[in-house]
Write an enzyme that holds these catalytic residues in place. Structure first.
Site, mmCIF file in Angstrom:
data_model
loop_
_atom_site.group_PDB
_atom_site.id
_atom_site.type_symbol
_atom_site.label_atom_id
_atom_site.label_comp_id
_atom_site.label_asym_id
_atom_site.label_seq_id
_atom_site.Cartn_x
_atom_site.Cartn_y
_atom_site.Cartn_z
ATOM 1 N N ASP A 140 -39.738 10.428 8.698
ATOM 2 C CA ASP A 140 -39.231 10.271 7.342
ATOM 3 C C ASP A 140 -39.793 11.431 6.518
ATOM 4 O O ASP A 140 -40.933 11.387 6.065
ATOM 5 C CB ASP A 140 -39.661 8.916 6.772
ATOM 6 C CG ASP A 140 -39.169 8.723 5.345
ATOM 7 O OD1 ASP A 140 -38.608 9.680 4.770
ATOM 8 O OD2 ASP A 140 -39.350 7.618 4.805
ATOM 9 N N TYR A 179 -44.162 4.294 3.139
ATOM 10 C CA TYR A 179 -43.022 3.757 2.389
ATOM 11 C C TYR A 179 -41.766 4.496 2.819
ATOM 12 O O TYR A 179 -41.753 5.721 2.929
ATOM 13 C CB TYR A 179 -43.247 3.951 0.889
ATOM 14 C CG TYR A 179 -42.078 3.503 0.027
ATOM 15 C CD1 TYR A 179 -41.785 2.142 -0.122
ATOM 16 C CD2 TYR A 179 -41.282 4.426 -0.643
ATOM 17 C CE1 TYR A 179 -40.721 1.731 -0.913
ATOM 18 C CE2 TYR A 179 -40.223 4.014 -1.432
ATOM 19 C CZ TYR A 179 -39.943 2.668 -1.567
ATOM 20 O OH TYR A 179 -38.893 2.265 -2.349
ATOM 21 N N LYS A 184 -34.927 13.678 -1.891
ATOM 22 C CA LYS A 184 -35.681 14.433 -2.901
ATOM 23 C C LYS A 184 -35.267 15.916 -3.006
ATOM 24 O O LYS A 184 -34.218 16.186 -3.572
ATOM 25 C CB LYS A 184 -37.171 14.208 -2.664
ATOM 26 C CG LYS A 184 -37.463 12.689 -2.850
ATOM 27 C CD LYS A 184 -38.890 12.256 -2.902
ATOM 28 C CE LYS A 184 -38.940 10.792 -3.320
ATOM 29 N NZ LYS A 184 -39.661 9.892 -2.452
#
Ligand code: PLP
Length: 424
Positions: A238, A140, A266
């Site tokens: 990522d 994702y 994050k």
């Protein structure tokens, strides 16, 4: 107000009652707890119940919740204004902290991981001068159109959008390969070539956290790096989740591999909305205002978010990852041993502060294997854990996180709850 009442009201006002789908608890067939406040390792719901929290906002809160130093940094920054639409010293300070550690030369801050990957792909396409994109099934990277694809079967020529509202054209150049399977990447490169859409970009979660926790094999990432060099493909790691989470230097450090671009999010925002993408100067110079690739943001490099990130890195030490990894490993070892002794199909694994477990006999290496996990068992287990004061993400396809405020006492709490929840 009870959680039930709060959810009922929210469902009237907000689509599905939540601002991000997983929060609705749909995949565990139950209803969300509404959070009143959080401190250190714990969250408290609006009914006053306390939970040991392994969600940690899906990764950002590495010190746990409401860390005093980070909270103070945000407060001090807010007193000087919350957004200017002009550069600040804070942006360069946070940029240098990240560039010091990761194999990149320049960075650009955005407001979410989604924006980071979306913009990184645009830049990578401009650099490679090719449109073809490979992503991995089960990885994702946020919700940009071209990344929302369902993997077709091996023979399918084109993938189909996995979300309605995404045009077929938006995913026309997106190809999906199998995680930890280098041959499937080669197949997709050839398939794209047949479709006159040469692959210019490969994006991967080098430590996958969105099909459950599934780390890449070292050999696979090495092969992928080599293949990208041979084919002049821009390789994007990522690390929105794994960056500063799996290790101080993320997957780049763990696997000792240098990707061409890295996406962050994050942890680097210390719990505030942030994303970033980074690469060599050669690649980054293609961005406007110097180059021709456009990307902008009213709140990008926001002073509160930058301050929270800086406060995080001022405290965060390389040594902390040993502490975090030891806690996560103790939890995983305990689960694996308990499962073995009691003949339960369950296996757990961690890297640094990230850990995962599946109701399977063998730990999965890709999405198809992960999908064999017993989701009903997970739903029951999740519910029992919550009743016993443990907050796990409400899906078997999410990763769990430990934070620096988890110590012996919290490990014990987890184990006690686990023993009760697993046998019922
Ligand atoms: C969370 C996540 C994203 C998306 O970040 P948002 O801030 O939610 O948009 C992208 N990639 C990975 C690997 C993630 O874990």
């Amino acid at each position: 107000m009870t959680n039930k009442q709060a959810f009922k009201e929210a469902q009237e006002l907000i689509a599905g009652g939540v601002n991000s789908p997983v929060r609705a608890f749909k995949s565990v067939g139950s209803e969300p707890i509404f959070i009143q406040k959080a401190k250190d390792a714990y969250v408290y719901d609006i009914e006053g119940k306390k939970y040991l929290d392994f969600v940690q906002s899906y990764g950002p809160c590495i010190f746990g919740h409401a860390d005093n130093d980070i909270t103070n940094a945000i407060y001090e920054a807010a007193k000087n204004g919350t957004s200017y639409g002009a550069p600040t010293l804070l942006e360069s300070e946070l940029a240098s902290m990240i560039i010091d550690i990761y194999p990149i030369e320049q960075i650009r801050f955005v407001n979410s991981g989604t924006e980071a990957t979306m913009s990184a792909i645009r830049l990578a396409r401009a650099f490679s001068k090719r449109d073809g994109l490979i992503k991995f099934d089960g990885c994702y990277h946020g919700h940009a159109d071209m990344l929302l694809v369902n993997a077709g079967s091996g023979l399918a020529t084109f993938n189909t959008p996995s979300s309605s509202g995404v045009s077929k054209n938006a995913v026309k150049d997106t190809y999906t390969a199998v995680y930890n399977d280098i041959n499937s990447v080669k197949e997709q490169i050839n398939l794209a070539r047949k479709n006159n859409s040469d692959i210019g970009v490969i994006i991967i979660e080098p430590i996958a956290g969105n099909m459950g926790f599934i780390p890449a094999k070292k050999e696979f990432l090495q092969d992928l790096r080599k293949l990208c060099d041979e084919e002049k493909i821009v390789l994007i790691f990522d690390e929105v989740m794994s960056g500063f989470r799996a290790a101080y230097g993320g997957a780049c450090e763990i696997y000792d591999i240098k990707p061409d671009m890295i996406c962050f999010g994050k942890v680097i925002g210390g719990g505030l909305p942030v994303g970033a993408y980074a690469a060599s100067k050669e690649i980054m110079q293609l961005l406007s205002p110097i180059g021709s690739v456009y990307q902008a943001g009213t709140l990008s490099g926001n002073p509160l978010a930058m301050s929270a990130g800086i406060a995080t890195f001022k405290k965060l030490k390389k040594q902390d990852y040993k502490t975090l990894a030891a806690v996560a490993k103790e939890l995983c070892d305990f689960m694996n041993e308990y499962a073995k002794e009691n003949n339960i199909s369950l296996c757990a694994k961690n890297i640094g502060s990230m850990f995962g477990f599946f109701f399977l006999d063998e730990y999965p290496n890709n999405y198809d294997e992960a999908k064999k996990s017993d989701t009903n068992k997970f739903a029951r287990f999740h519910k029992k854990m919550l009743e016993n004061g443990i907050n796990l993400a409400p899906s078997t396809y999410e990763t769990a996180f430990v934070c620096l405020s988890m110590k012996e006492e919290q490990i014990k709490e987890f184990k006690e709850a686990f023993k009760k929840a697993i046998c019922e």
